[in-house]
Design a protein around this motif. Structure first.
Motif, PDB file in Angstrom:
ATOM      1  N   TYR B  35       0.840  -1.192   0.000  1.00 34.19           N
ATOM      2  CA  TYR B  35       0.000   0.000   0.000  1.00 34.19           C
ATOM      3  C   TYR B  35       0.883   1.253   0.000  1.00 34.19           C
ATOM      4  O   TYR B  35       1.992   1.247   0.539  1.00 34.19           O
ATOM      5  CB  TYR B  35      -0.875   0.063   1.254  1.00 34.19           C
ATOM      6  CG  TYR B  35      -1.965  -0.971   1.367  1.00 34.19           C
ATOM      7  CD1 TYR B  35      -1.703  -2.260   1.831  1.00 34.19           C
ATOM      8  CD2 TYR B  35      -3.283  -0.654   1.021  1.00 34.19           C
ATOM      9  CE1 TYR B  35      -2.706  -3.196   1.948  1.00 34.19           C
ATOM     10  CE2 TYR B  35      -4.300  -1.589   1.143  1.00 34.19           C
ATOM     11  CZ  TYR B  35      -4.001  -2.852   1.609  1.00 34.19           C
ATOM     12  OH  TYR B  35      -5.016  -3.782   1.733  1.00 34.19           O
ATOM     13  N   GLN B  37       0.611   5.217   1.370  1.00 31.52           N
ATOM     14  CA  GLN B  37      -0.184   6.121   2.196  1.00 31.52           C
ATOM     15  C   GLN B  37       0.438   7.507   2.173  1.00 31.52           C
ATOM     16  O   GLN B  37       1.496   7.754   2.767  1.00 31.52           O
ATOM     17  CB  GLN B  37      -0.293   5.625   3.630  1.00 31.52           C
ATOM     18  CG  GLN B  37      -1.218   6.489   4.482  1.00 31.52           C
ATOM     19  CD  GLN B  37      -1.501   5.905   5.846  1.00 31.52           C
ATOM     20  OE1 GLN B  37      -0.727   5.115   6.381  1.00 31.52           O
ATOM     21  NE2 GLN B  37      -2.640   6.271   6.435  1.00 31.52           N
ATOM     22  N   GLY B  40      -2.076  12.315   5.458  1.00 37.67           N
ATOM     23  CA  GLY B  40      -3.442  12.804   5.597  1.00 37.67           C
ATOM     24  C   GLY B  40      -4.492  11.958   4.896  1.00 37.67           C
ATOM     25  O   GLY B  40      -5.679  12.278   4.965  1.00 37.67           O
ATOM     26  N   GLN B  41      -4.046  10.896   4.224  1.00 38.44           N
ATOM     27  CA  GLN B  41      -4.987  10.027   3.510  1.00 38.44           C
ATOM     28  C   GLN B  41      -4.901   8.604   4.048  1.00 38.44           C
ATOM     29  O   GLN B  41      -3.963   8.241   4.747  1.00 38.44           O
ATOM     30  CB  GLN B  41      -4.670  10.033   2.014  1.00 38.44           C
ATOM     31  CG  GLN B  41      -4.787  11.401   1.362  1.00 38.44           C
ATOM     32  CD  GLN B  41      -4.503  11.333  -0.130  1.00 38.44           C
ATOM     33  OE1 GLN B  41      -4.554  10.271  -0.744  1.00 38.44           O
ATOM     34  NE2 GLN B  41      -4.218  12.484  -0.708  1.00 38.44           N
ATOM     35  N   GLY B  42      -5.890   7.797   3.698  1.00 44.97           N
ATOM     36  CA  GLY B  42      -5.838   6.390   4.030  1.00 44.97           C
ATOM     37  C   GLY B  42      -4.936   5.644   3.061  1.00 44.97           C
ATOM     38  O   GLY B  42      -4.626   6.145   1.984  1.00 44.97           O
ATOM     39  N   PRO B  43      -4.482   4.449   3.439  1.00 44.26           N
ATOM     40  CA  PRO B  43      -3.635   3.666   2.528  1.00 44.26           C
ATOM     41  C   PRO B  43      -4.361   3.323   1.237  1.00 44.26           C
ATOM     42  O   PRO B  43      -5.571   3.089   1.244  1.00 44.26           O
ATOM     43  CB  PRO B  43      -3.346   2.400   3.350  1.00 44.26           C
ATOM     44  CG  PRO B  43      -3.570   2.782   4.777  1.00 44.26           C
ATOM     45  CD  PRO B  43      -4.675   3.790   4.743  1.00 44.26           C
ATOM     46  N   LEU B  45      -4.133   0.633  -2.037  1.00 42.97           N
ATOM     47  CA  LEU B  45      -3.523  -0.603  -2.500  1.00 42.97           C
ATOM     48  C   LEU B  45      -2.771  -0.385  -3.804  1.00 42.97           C
ATOM     49  O   LEU B  45      -3.309   0.175  -4.753  1.00 42.97           O
ATOM     50  CB  LEU B  45      -4.596  -1.675  -2.701  1.00 42.97           C
ATOM     51  CG  LEU B  45      -4.102  -3.031  -3.214  1.00 42.97           C
ATOM     52  CD1 LEU B  45      -3.247  -3.729  -2.149  1.00 42.97           C
ATOM     53  CD2 LEU B  45      -5.271  -3.922  -3.618  1.00 42.97           C
ATOM     54  N   LEU B  91       3.401   0.700   2.961  1.00 47.30           N
ATOM     55  CA  LEU B  91       3.008  -0.319   3.921  1.00 47.30           C
ATOM     56  C   LEU B  91       2.922  -1.681   3.248  1.00 47.30           C
ATOM     57  O   LEU B  91       2.397  -1.796   2.144  1.00 47.30           O
ATOM     58  CB  LEU B  91       1.634   0.015   4.512  1.00 47.30           C
ATOM     59  CG  LEU B  91       1.545   1.275   5.369  1.00 47.30           C
ATOM     60  CD1 LEU B  91       0.114   1.766   5.447  1.00 47.30           C
ATOM     61  CD2 LEU B  91       2.085   0.997   6.762  1.00 47.30           C
TER      62      LEU B  91
END
Lengths: 111, 113
Positions: B35, B37, B40-43, B45, B91
């Motif tokens: 992932y 990231q 300030g954002q979500g991960p 894919l 990640l």
């Protein structure tokens, strides 16, 4: 994947219960509701998931509305370690089971 | 049980340089994910492996990003050449199968100057 809506941020006092809401009005019948959380400087970690019935585990409880268009993650007694970003994610039981993260809710816990 | 291991934890490079990240998943986990990231954002894919095969790489910028999992265990993610917008945390996650809970590593924070 169906989308979810969460508040950007919430605050809670330490040792008090916290209710984190999530709206998912376009949820389909095969979508599971998953919650992950991300502590500062760490990767996300699984919290809980459910389909229709309310669920409890050692970390939290998940309350799912009868129409399934919303759900609430409940932390029974917030601790400082619970300060994190909480993500509500829908996973299709019939799909690829991939996590699609939104921006989540940043929970701050006040001592 | 050991968790997902990633290295390095931090990397700073100049734009146009190349960089590689390494991931060692939990033993026995067949599915591995990378992932990205952004702050300030979500991960998001990038790529999903099942054993040593690619299941989904639809969001991987293939002109500069590549990933492999040759023996179905460890994986590497490479960026060549890096751009400023690649600054992010990368990640790695693994799961026993594609329908199981994912376990994430601590991530590698990349800064591109």
């Amino acid at each position: 994947d169906a989308k979810t809506t969460q508040p950007n941020s919430m605050e809670s006092n330490e040792e008090e219960p916290v209710h984190l809401p999530c709206n998912h009005s376009t949820i389909s019948g095969t979508d599971y509701i998953h919650w992950y959380r991300q502590l500062p400087s760490q990767g996300p970690e699984y919290v809980i998931h459910g389909l229709t019935s309310n669920v409890n585990n050692r970390m939290a409880s998940l309350a799912i509305a009868e129409d399934r268009k919303s759900s609430t993650l409940i932390l029974h007694r917030a601790t400082l370690r619970d300060a994190a970003v909480y993500y509500c994610i829908l996973l299709s039981g019939a799909g690829s089971y991939q996590l699609t993260f939104g921006k989540g809710t940043k929970l701050s816990v006040i001592p | 049980e050991a968790g997902v291991a990633q290295s390095p934890r931090y990397k700073i490079i100049e734009k146009r340089q190349s960089v590689a990240f390494w991931c060692n998943p939990i033993s026995g986990h067949a599915t591995l994910y990378w992932y990205q990231q952004i702050l300030g954002q979500g991960p998001k894919l990038l790529i999903q492996f099942q054993n040593n095969g690619v299941v989904d790489d639809s969001q991987l910028p293939k002109d500069r990003f590549s990933a492999e999992r040759l023996k179905g265990v460890d994986s590497t993610l490479k960026i060549q050449p890096a751009k400023l917008e690649d600054s992010a945390v990368y990640l790695c996650a693994s799961s026993p199968s594609m329908t199981d809970t994912q376990y994430f590593g601590p991530g590698t924070r990349l800064t591109v100057l």
